[in-house]
Structures are given as structure tokens and as C-alpha cells.
Write a protein that holds these residues in place. Structure first.
Motif, short mmCIF file in Angstrom:
data_model
loop_
_atom_site.label_atom_id
_atom_site.label_comp_id
_atom_site.label_asym_id
_atom_site.label_seq_id
_atom_site.Cartn_x
_atom_site.Cartn_y
_atom_site.Cartn_z
N GLU A 117 0.31 1.66 4.49
CA GLU A 117 0.35 1.87 3.39
C GLU A 117 1.66 1.48 2.87
OE1 GLU A 117 -1.19 6.23 2.84
OE2 GLU A 117 -3.08 5.32 3.54
N GLN A 120 2.33 -1.56 1.62
CA GLN A 120 1.84 -1.83 1.01
C GLN A 120 2.32 -1.50 -0.76
OE1 GLN A 120 -0.48 -4.10 0.58
NE2 GLN A 120 -1.24 -3.39 -1.69
N GLN A 171 -8.69 -5.89 6.07
CA GLN A 171 -7.56 -6.08 5.06
C GLN A 171 -8.25 -7.61 4.05
OE1 GLN A 171 -6.35 -3.54 4.31
NE2 GLN A 171 -7.03 -1.93 5.73
N LYS A 176 -0.58 -5.10 4.40
CA LYS A 176 -1.52 -4.10 4.94
C LYS A 176 -1.30 -5.26 6.72
CE LYS A 176 -2.79 -0.83 2.38
NZ LYS A 176 -4.00 0.79 1.97
#
Lengths: 348, 98
Positions: A117, A120, A171, A176
Motif C-alpha cells: 500500500e 502504491q 494485482q 503493488k
């Protein structure tokens, strides 16, 4: 951001890691880790967008929590045994706590959820720093502490390899995917750490080379998801031809560099009598290989004209320097014939 | 486990549990972090007392300096997140999940 500020931040980033690398007292090591965290936070938050802010806050809370856990474990150890040296910790409970804190700092598997996260929310250059340079200081501490319980390290390593492969399957965002690939590679390094520390260094170096070439390729193409990677052949045909090979090297296929650490680690695990662990880890690496193969497929094997979900960009001559990228891609493709000298260099 | 050791261990554990389980506002997370740092400051000061070493009495000051830096960075992030998200509720940080 003004260039003077950027220079100060980057020097502090290097200084923090170097302080941790060269310290023997837990307080100094903690100071280095904190300096490191403080210096990268403005770099992460330099775009004033909700995504960047969210990534920065998550990174800040996770890193400071891990650092305080580390300091708490070391002060407990000093309270129990009167010893502040990193290499002479003796009590098992603070040792386990420190291993868990460093695993949280690195993003190993049961504590891995923050890493993809945060990655990202960043741009590729900051993400490159986060997934290479920021790993060095916690890894040096993990290598310096005396061997903790082998069950803990093997569990952390195996779950990391498994979850890194498993999480990346679903994904479509490249950052990610790179985050999950980082978790899986870190799992391989942790797995071998207590049996052969030079192999951990070897795997870390190879991982840094491979992931830097991947990050720089995506930075050059400005590709953040699979679709925009699939149309990068109109911009950079040569780089698009090399990208699947680098991806397969990251997956660990034999004629490429990425095979070298996996080969050595599996051999060492088998020598230590851990054949089931070695077999299960090698099988879990297949999960990672699946999404690398899907990226390679989207990059190289699907040729338009078909229904592309994105419009093709113009072929523009890029002005960015590519020397570093060329060196890294050459290293990540063709280092395997040098494996005896590489092994000798790391085991000296 | 001596009573002093138990004191700072319990303080650290309670603060860590608060940070982990009370996930409503960013400000309360920062307060829990600060409480963790204060428990570590207590531990360092007691260590200096326990070992009777005046050389070690610099360490709590260093710790306090770093914890002040950390708190100021946390407050700066709090201001920045109020400017971007409009609130400091932790449940609004869900853009990056998927």
C-alpha cells in the motif's frame, strides 16, 4: 522541493543508514533508524495528493512503532542482563521481540500488509529508495544479532515467500506487484539467515540489482499498470524486448541472474536437513513466477492489433539518461556464469 | 521481574495496545506513540539510576530529543492530512487498499 532541501534530505537518508551500519550500541542503531525514517518522509510527501499523504502516514506510524518496539526490547535486555551491545544479547524474549520489530520494519509476512500500500502511493523513484536502500539498515541489525530461535525465522521466511506470491496474484498495479515480489524475496533471505549469512547478503544484492532495473524500466516507460506496460512497445521497443527477461530473472529462471541466490539457498537448506522446507519454498516461488509470467505475457507476447484498452502513445525520443539502467539490466541478465566468483566474493 | 521493570513494561504494552486497537483518530494514534516514547524515557532514566552510571544519563536526553522530532513530524502529517482529506479519521485512509 528546492534542490538544497533535496540534497540535505538525501544526505540524511544516507547518514541514518550508515550510523546504523556502523553502530554497536542499541541506542545509536535506533537513532540511525529514526534519522532514516525522518529523512524519507518529506521525500514521500512531496506531492500534495491524498494518495501520497496516506502512504506517508502509514509509513510513519509503522516505522516509528517498529523502532519503539526495538528500543523497548533492547532496554528490557539491558535491564535483565546489563548488556547494550548488539552482538551480545543473551535473553531470548527481547531477541524474539527485536526479530519481530525488524520484520515489521522490513515488511515480512505476518506484518507485510503496509508495504504494497505504501509503495502504491509513491512515485517510482521514491519507491525504489523504499524497496532497496531502506532495507539495508534493518537487515544489518538482523544479521548482527545472535541467532534467535530457528522456528521463528523459518516461519517468517516461509510465510513471506508464500504470502508474497499469493498476494501478488490478484494485482494489476505494477507497484503493488513489485511490493509483493519484494516480500517474497525478503522471505528467501530470512530463510537462510541463520545458516549462511553470506548467502543472505548475496540474495540481498541480487534482489537490489533486479528490483532497481525493474523500477527504472517502469520509471522510463511511465507505466503504472499492466495495460500501460503492454503498450510500451510503441515508445521503447528495445527496452520492451528486455523487460520480460528481467521479469523472468526476478522469478528465478535458470540462465538468468535471479536463479543464483535461489539455487544457493535451496542447496544450503538441503544441506542443513531442511528438505521439506526447501521443497515447500520452491513450490511457493511458483506463485510469484505466475504473476511475473503474466507481466511478461502482457509485455511481449500480446501483439496488437487487438482490442487494447488504452490508446497508443506517440513514439517520442526520451531525454532521460539510461546508462544506469543499461548497466543494471546487463547485470540482472547475465551474472549467472560469474557465479563462482560472486559466491567467493560474498563468502570470502 | 522487579516492580520498576513491570511498571515500564506495562506502560509500554498498554500504549502499544492502544495504538493497535483504538483506530479512530490520527491524533489519538500520535498520542499513543508519545506515550510509548515516555515509557521508554522512564525506562532509560531508571536504567541510568539502576546501573549508577552518570555516563548513561545522556541517553534519556537523546531519546527525548528524537521523540520530540517524531511528535513534530506526526503533527505536521496531521495538518497535511487534514488539508488533503478534510478529516483525521483513520478510516478515510483507504485509497491505496485493493
Amino acid at each position: 522541493m528546492s534542490p538544497y532541501m533535496l540534497i540535505i534530505l538525501i544526505f540524511t537518508l544516507g547518514l541514518g543508514t550508515l550510523i546504523t551500519l556502523s553502530s554497536s550500541h542499541w541506542l545509536i542503531a535506533w537513532m540511525g533508524l529514526e534519522l532514516n525514517t525522518f529523512a524519507i518522509l518529506p521525500l514521500m510527501a512531496q506531492q500534495h495528493s491524498p494518495r501520497a499523504m496516506e502512504a506517508t502516514i502509514k509509513y510513519f506510524i509503522i516505522q516509528t512503532t517498529a523502532a519503539t518496539m526495538l528500543l523497548f526490547a533492547s532496554v528490557s535486555n539491558a535491564w535483565l542482563s546489563g548488556q547494550w551491545e548488539i552482538q551480545q544479547m543473551s535473553h531470548p524474549t527481547p531477541l524474539a521481540l527485536i526479530t519481530i520489530a525488524l520484520a515489521l520494519k522490513l515488511g515480512l509476512a505476518p506484518m507485510h500488509a503496509w508495504f504494497p500500500e505504501v509503495l502504491q502511493g509513491l512515485n517510482f523513484s521514491t519507491g525504489l529508495i523504499l524497496s532497496t536502500w531502506q532495507k539495508l539498515a534493518p537487515f544489518s541489525l538482523l544479521l548482527q544479532i545472535p541467532p534467535t530461535s530457528s522456528f521463528l525465522l523459518i516461519t517468517l521466511g516461509f510465510i513471506s515467500v508464500l504470502m508474497g506470491g499469493w498476494g501478488g496474484l490478484n494485482q494489476t498495479q505494477l507497484r503493488k506487484i513489485l511490493g509483493y515480489s519484494s516480500i517474497a524475496h525478503l522471505g528467501w533471505m530470512i530463510l537462510i539467515m541463520q545458516y549462511a549469512p553470506p548467502l543472505t547478503l548475496l540474495a540481498l544484492t541480487v534482489y537490489i540489482v533486479l528490483t532497481s532495473s525493474m523500477f527504472l524500466t517502469f520509471l522510463y516507460n511511465q507505466a503504472t499498470n499492466i495495460n500501460s506496460l503492454a503498450i510500451s512497445w510503441t515508445k521503447t521497443p528495445m527496452l520492451t524486448a528486455l523487460t520480460p527477461l528481467v521479469l523472468l530473472s526476478l522469478g528465478g529462471l535458470p540462465p538468468l541472474t535471479g536463479f543464483l541466490p535461489k539455487w544457493a539457498i535451496l542447496q544450503e537448506l538441503t544441506k542443513q536437513g531442511l528438505t521439506p522446507v526447501a521443497a515447500l519454498t520452491a513450490l511457493s516461488a511458483l506463485l510469484s513466477l505466475y504473476f511475473y509470467l503474466r507481466l511478461s505475457y502482457a509485455t511481449a507476447l500480446t501483439t496488437p492489433p487487438n482490442n487494447l484498452p488504452a490508446t497508443l502513445p506517440w513514439r517520442i525520443i526520451f531525454k532521460q539518461p539510461t546508462t544506469f539502467l543499461a548497466v543494471l539490466i546487463t547485470m540482472s541478465l547475465s551474472l549467472l556464469p560469474l557465479s563462482p566468483s560472486v559466491m567467493a566474493f560474498f563468502t570470502f | 521481574m522487579s516492580p520498576l521493570h513491570f511498571t515500564f513494561t506495562a506502560m509500554f504494552t498498554l500504549s502499544l495496545l492502544g495504538l493497535t486497537f483504538y483506530r479512530t483518530h490520527l491524533l489519538s494514534a500520535l498520542l499513543c506513540l508519545e506515550s510509548i516514547m515516555l515509557s521508554l524515557f522512564l525506562a532509560f532514566s531508571l536504567c541510568a539510576l539502576k546501573f549508577d552510571s552518570s555516563a548513561f544519563s545522556v541517553a534519556p536526553m537523546i531519546l527525548l530529543t528524537f521523540s520530540a522530532c517524531e511528535a513534530s513530524i506526526g503533527l505536521a502529517l496531521l495538518v497535511a492530512t487534514v488539508r488533503t482529506h478534510g478529516t483525521d479519521q483513520l478510516q478515510n485512509f483507504n485509497v491505496l487498499q485493493c
